[in-house]
Design a protein around this motif. Structure first.
Motif, PDB file in Angstrom:
ATOM      1  N   GLU A 257     -36.659 -98.091  24.395  1.00 25.40           N
ATOM      2  CA  GLU A 257     -35.192 -98.002  24.419  1.00 25.40           C
ATOM      3  C   GLU A 257     -34.585 -98.506  23.118  1.00 25.40           C
ATOM      4  O   GLU A 257     -33.613 -97.940  22.624  1.00 25.40           O
TER       5      GLU A 257
ATOM      6  N   ARG B  91     -38.578 -87.253  32.074  1.00 27.05           N
ATOM      7  CA  ARG B  91     -37.378 -86.585  31.551  1.00 27.05           C
ATOM      8  C   ARG B  91     -37.545 -85.073  31.595  1.00 27.05           C
ATOM      9  O   ARG B  91     -36.613 -84.356  31.956  1.00 27.05           O
TER      10      ARG B  91
ATOM     11  N   GLY C 149     -36.837 -83.615  34.816  1.00 30.34           N
ATOM     12  CA  GLY C 149     -35.448 -83.681  35.261  1.00 30.34           C
ATOM     13  C   GLY C 149     -34.982 -85.036  35.739  1.00 30.34           C
ATOM     14  O   GLY C 149     -33.843 -85.175  36.181  1.00 30.34           O
ATOM     15  N   TYR C 150     -35.833 -86.047  35.672  1.00 29.42           N
ATOM     16  CA  TYR C 150     -35.414 -87.381  36.093  1.00 29.42           C
ATOM     17  C   TYR C 150     -34.533 -88.016  35.028  1.00 29.42           C
ATOM     18  O   TYR C 150     -34.726 -87.804  33.834  1.00 29.42           O
ATOM     19  N   THR C 151     -33.568 -88.813  35.474  1.00 35.33           N
ATOM     20  CA  THR C 151     -32.696 -89.529  34.549  1.00 35.33           C
ATOM     21  C   THR C 151     -32.623 -90.998  34.947  1.00 35.33           C
ATOM     22  O   THR C 151     -32.946 -91.359  36.080  1.00 35.33           O
ATOM     23  N   VAL C 152     -32.174 -91.814  34.026  1.00 28.52           N
ATOM     24  CA  VAL C 152     -31.990 -93.236  34.287  1.00 28.52           C
ATOM     25  C   VAL C 152     -30.614 -93.429  34.917  1.00 28.52           C
ATOM     26  O   VAL C 152     -29.616 -92.910  34.424  1.00 28.52           O
ATOM     27  N   VAL C 153     -30.563 -94.156  36.018  1.00 26.42           N
ATOM     28  CA  VAL C 153     -29.313 -94.411  36.713  1.00 26.42           C
ATOM     29  C   VAL C 153     -28.873 -95.838  36.400  1.00 26.42           C
ATOM     30  O   VAL C 153     -29.641 -96.781  36.577  1.00 26.42           O
TER      31      VAL C 153
END
Length: 130
Positions: free
Chosen positions: A5, A52, A55-59
């Motif tokens: 990050e 990613r 299709g997964y994203t960070v919430v």
């Protein structure tokens, strides 16, 4: 913040090419980037990039700031919601200097109103506390 990050925040862009992890830099590389690359967990980077691509994203968690006197009511309501399976993660930071508690609740969007009614026996939203 993880090394991955931090590098992304510095302008590094990562991508998967087959089995290889590739990156490019947008701008000038900062001097301490080499140190972050040395500590970078390649398996974790691969996992993030594959997630990613799927299709997964960070919430981001909901942030709830509670005045100091109400901290125990909210702790009880959050605990009741957590026992009902509403939260995956709950983190709290106590700020004695400002006399408030900051709760980080994941997943976001959980309505605490029913749990506050359960704990206090009255409608906290009507009092402007929610």
């Amino acid at each position: 913040m993880t090394e991955f990050e931090q590098l992304e925040a510095m302008g590094y862009r990562f991508r998967l090419e087959g089995e290889q992890i590739r990156y490019r830099i947008v701008g000038t590389p900062p001097p301490h980037a080499a140190e972050l690359f040395a500590r970078l967990d390649r398996a974790q980077v691969r996992h993030i990039l594959e997630a990613r691509a799927a299709g997964y994203t960070v919430v981001k968690p909901d942030v709830l700031v509670v005045p100091w006197p109400d901290r125990y009511r909210y702790m009880a309501a959050i605990k009741a919601a957590q026992l009902d399976g509403k939260f995956i993660s709950v983190q709290v930071v106590y700020r004695k200097s400002t006399r408030e508690c900051v709760y980080y609740l994941t997943p976001p969007g959980v309505d605490l109103q029913p749990y506050l009614k359960e704990v206090t026996g009255h409608d906290a939203a009507a009092e402007g506390l929610c």
